[in-house]
Design a protein around this motif. Structure first.
Motif, PDB file in Angstrom:
ATOM      1  N   SER A 204       0.810  -1.219   0.000  1.00 55.14           N
ATOM      2  CA  SER A 204       0.000   0.000   0.000  1.00 55.14           C
ATOM      3  C   SER A 204       0.842   1.268   0.000  1.00 55.14           C
ATOM      4  N   GLY A 205       2.170   1.114   0.140  1.00 57.12           N
ATOM      5  CA  GLY A 205       3.055   2.270   0.152  1.00 57.12           C
ATOM      6  C   GLY A 205       3.981   2.262   1.359  1.00 57.12           C
ATOM      7  N   PRO A 206       4.701   3.369   1.585  1.00 61.81           N
ATOM      8  CA  PRO A 206       5.632   3.437   2.716  1.00 61.81           C
ATOM      9  C   PRO A 206       4.890   3.403   4.053  1.00 61.81           C
ATOM     10  N   ALA A 207       5.495   2.746   5.034  1.00 60.77           N
ATOM     11  CA  ALA A 207       4.928   2.695   6.382  1.00 60.77           C
ATOM     12  C   ALA A 207       6.012   3.054   7.386  1.00 60.77           C
ATOM     13  N   LEU A 208       5.668   3.893   8.336  1.00 60.44           N
ATOM     14  CA  LEU A 208       6.562   4.281   9.417  1.00 60.44           C
ATOM     15  C   LEU A 208       6.330   3.357  10.600  1.00 60.44           C
ATOM     16  N   LEU A 209       7.387   2.731  11.087  1.00 60.78           N
ATOM     17  CA  LEU A 209       7.293   1.822  12.220  1.00 60.78           C
ATOM     18  C   LEU A 209       7.944   2.441  13.454  1.00 60.78           C
ATOM     19  N   MET A 210       7.244   2.386  14.581  1.00 56.81           N
ATOM     20  CA  MET A 210       7.763   2.871  15.854  1.00 56.81           C
ATOM     21  C   MET A 210       7.198   1.995  16.965  1.00 56.81           C
ATOM     22  N   HIS A 211       7.909   1.942  18.093  1.00 55.72           N
ATOM     23  CA  HIS A 211       7.287   1.282  19.241  1.00 55.72           C
ATOM     24  C   HIS A 211       6.100   2.113  19.698  1.00 55.72           C
ATOM     25  N   GLY A 212       6.285   3.423  19.750  1.00 57.02           N
ATOM     26  CA  GLY A 212       5.184   4.326  20.066  1.00 57.02           C
ATOM     27  C   GLY A 212       5.374   5.137  21.331  1.00 57.02           C
ATOM     28  N   ASP A 213       6.282   4.714  22.201  1.00 53.56           N
ATOM     29  CA  ASP A 213       6.442   5.447  23.459  1.00 53.56           C
ATOM     30  C   ASP A 213       6.989   6.847  23.247  1.00 53.56           C
ATOM     31  N   GLN A 214       7.781   7.036  22.182  1.00 58.90           N
ATOM     32  CA  GLN A 214       8.328   8.362  21.910  1.00 58.90           C
ATOM     33  C   GLN A 214       7.270   9.349  21.445  1.00 58.90           C
ATOM     34  N   LEU A 215       6.079   8.842  21.128  1.00 61.36           N
ATOM     35  CA  LEU A 215       4.977   9.704  20.698  1.00 61.36           C
ATOM     36  C   LEU A 215       4.131  10.202  21.871  1.00 61.36           C
ATOM     37  N   CYS A 216       4.359   9.651  23.049  1.00 61.56           N
ATOM     38  CA  CYS A 216       3.581  10.041  24.240  1.00 61.56           C
ATOM     39  C   CYS A 216       4.247  11.243  24.900  1.00 61.56           C
ATOM     40  N   THR A 217       4.303  12.334  24.182  1.00 59.75           N
ATOM     41  CA  THR A 217       5.082  13.491  24.624  1.00 59.75           C
ATOM     42  C   THR A 217       4.432  14.285  25.746  1.00 59.75           C
ATOM     43  N   ASP A 218       3.154  14.028  26.028  1.00 64.77           N
ATOM     44  CA  ASP A 218       2.508  14.718  27.146  1.00 64.77           C
ATOM     45  C   ASP A 218       2.955  14.161  28.494  1.00 64.77           C
ATOM     46  N   ASP A 219       3.520  12.968  28.484  1.00 66.03           N
ATOM     47  CA  ASP A 219       4.019  12.347  29.707  1.00 66.03           C
ATOM     48  C   ASP A 219       5.475  12.761  29.894  1.00 66.03           C
ATOM     49  N   HIS A 220       5.674  13.924  30.449  1.00 69.30           N
ATOM     50  CA  HIS A 220       7.013  14.499  30.556  1.00 69.30           C
ATOM     51  C   HIS A 220       7.930  13.677  31.452  1.00 69.30           C
ATOM     52  N   ALA A 221       7.389  13.124  32.531  1.00 67.05           N
ATOM     53  CA  ALA A 221       8.211  12.321  33.441  1.00 67.05           C
ATOM     54  C   ALA A 221       8.730  11.078  32.734  1.00 67.05           C
ATOM     55  N   TYR A 222       7.850  10.440  31.947  1.00 64.40           N
ATOM     56  CA  TYR A 222       8.299   9.240  31.234  1.00 64.40           C
ATOM     57  C   TYR A 222       9.346   9.586  30.177  1.00 64.40           C
ATOM     58  N   GLN A 223       9.152  10.689  29.451  1.00 61.15           N
ATOM     59  CA  GLN A 223      10.101  11.050  28.405  1.00 61.15           C
ATOM     60  C   GLN A 223      11.483  11.333  28.984  1.00 61.15           C
ATOM     61  N   ALA A 224      11.525  11.904  30.187  1.00 60.21           N
ATOM     62  CA  ALA A 224      12.812  12.133  30.851  1.00 60.21           C
ATOM     63  C   ALA A 224      13.459  10.791  31.216  1.00 60.21           C
ATOM     64  N   LEU A 225      12.641   9.855  31.706  1.00 62.82           N
ATOM     65  CA  LEU A 225      13.157   8.531  32.041  1.00 62.82           C
ATOM     66  C   LEU A 225      13.617   7.807  30.779  1.00 62.82           C
ATOM     67  N   ARG A 226      12.850   7.922  29.708  1.00 64.41           N
ATOM     68  CA  ARG A 226      13.213   7.263  28.456  1.00 64.41           C
ATOM     69  C   ARG A 226      14.568   7.743  27.952  1.00 64.41           C
ATOM     70  N   GLN A 227      14.809   9.027  28.076  1.00 61.13           N
ATOM     71  CA  GLN A 227      16.086   9.576  27.635  1.00 61.13           C
ATOM     72  C   GLN A 227      17.237   8.943  28.410  1.00 61.13           C
ATOM     73  N   GLN A 228      17.035   8.712  29.706  1.00 60.75           N
ATOM     74  CA  GLN A 228      18.062   8.068  30.519  1.00 60.75           C
ATOM     75  C   GLN A 228      18.244   6.607  30.116  1.00 60.75           C
ATOM     76  N   LEU A 229      17.134   5.881  29.968  1.00 59.97           N
ATOM     77  CA  LEU A 229      17.207   4.458  29.669  1.00 59.97           C
ATOM     78  C   LEU A 229      17.844   4.183  28.308  1.00 59.97           C
ATOM     79  N   ARG A 230      17.701   5.108  27.374  1.00 63.23           N
ATOM     80  CA  ARG A 230      18.257   4.916  26.031  1.00 63.23           C
ATOM     81  C   ARG A 230      19.671   5.479  25.897  1.00 63.23           C
ATOM     82  N   ASN A 231      20.197   6.047  26.968  1.00 66.15           N
ATOM     83  CA  ASN A 231      21.547   6.606  26.927  1.00 66.15           C
ATOM     84  C   ASN A 231      22.579   5.469  26.887  1.00 66.15           C
TER      85      ASN A 231
END
Length: 238
Positions: free
Chosen positions: A107-134
């Motif tokens: 059907s064409g190009p598809a973007l694949l993501m786990h999806g957690d990086q899209l939950c940008t309203d959860d600021h506490a989680y995004q800060a933790l994610r940055q640490q965990l992916r370091n």
């Protein structure tokens, strides 16, 4: 070409039914596909490739068998199994993807993501994610003993459960602007992700679509993509 997508199985010793369901899926449904994409959180926790729990060894063996049969298997890190590494890839035959990947479907190009990086309203989680992916933080963790890492994983799960209970469902869902930006950057009209445990096919503006994979709990989910299009399928775990 038949391509399957799964995510959010959260395999662990306390849910042997999930492991049995995956083994059956790999030996039956996945045998008939050309490609299998695992979009994160295959495991409830993964503390490093040097420690494979005995009850999860059959999963490693089954992935390896499927890969050797000719099916291409791709793995994308989730927020639970971000320490899956090259040794796991060698043992299973999977190819590890980046956080955002573009693939070509009928059907064409598809973007694949786990999806957690899209939950940008959860600021506490995004800060933790940055640490965990370091990378430096990950190397420091992997240098610890297995016992220490198991305890750390336990503490992270407990903290996650506590924080999740105190957050609204809206905060833990994807942010529409983040979705729009990701799709625009990728120049893709189709986004496929997991993480939120809210399986659905969303129709967006200008004919764009967002397909959310379901978690495996009371039932199982997979997305099938072929020349006939994409179909989100729920099935009985038993």
């Amino acid at each position: 070409m038949r391509t399957l997508f799964i995510s959010d199985l959260h395999l662990h010793s306390g849910r042997p039914d999930l492991t049995r369901a995956l083994l059956h899926f790999l030996a039956s449904t996945a045998q008939e596909c050309d490609q299998l994409y695992i979009l994160g959180d295959l495991f409830e926790a993964w503390i490093g490739d040097d420690f494979i729990p005995e009850d999860l060894q059959p999963v490693v063996d089954a992935l390896n068998a499927l890969s050797r049969s000719g099916c291409e298997i791709f793995f994308q890190h989730g927020n639970r199994d971000f320490l899956v590494g090259q040794r796991f890839a060698e043992l299973t035959g999977v190819q590890i993807l980046g956080d955002s990947e573009i693939i070509e479907l009928a059907s064409g190009p598809a973007l694949l993501m786990h999806g957690d990086q899209l939950c940008t309203d959860d600021h506490a989680y995004q800060a933790l994610r940055q640490q965990l992916r370091n990378p430096q933080w990950q190397q420091a963790v992997l240098a610890k003993s297995v016992t220490e890492r198991l305890e750390m994983a336990k503490q992270l799960r407990m903290a996650s459960e506590t924080q999740t209970a105190d957050k609204s469902t809206e905060i833990m869902d994807v942010n529409p602007q983040a979705v729009q930006q990701a799709m625009a950057t990728a120049n893709s009209d189709l986004l496929i992700h997991g993480h939120t445990h809210r399986p659905a096919v969303h129709s967006l503006e200008a004919g764009k679509r967002r397909i959310v994979l379901g978690d495996w709990d009371k039932s199982g989910w997979y997305l099938e993509a072929s020349e006939q299009g994409e179909k989100l399928i729920e099935f009985n775990l038993n």
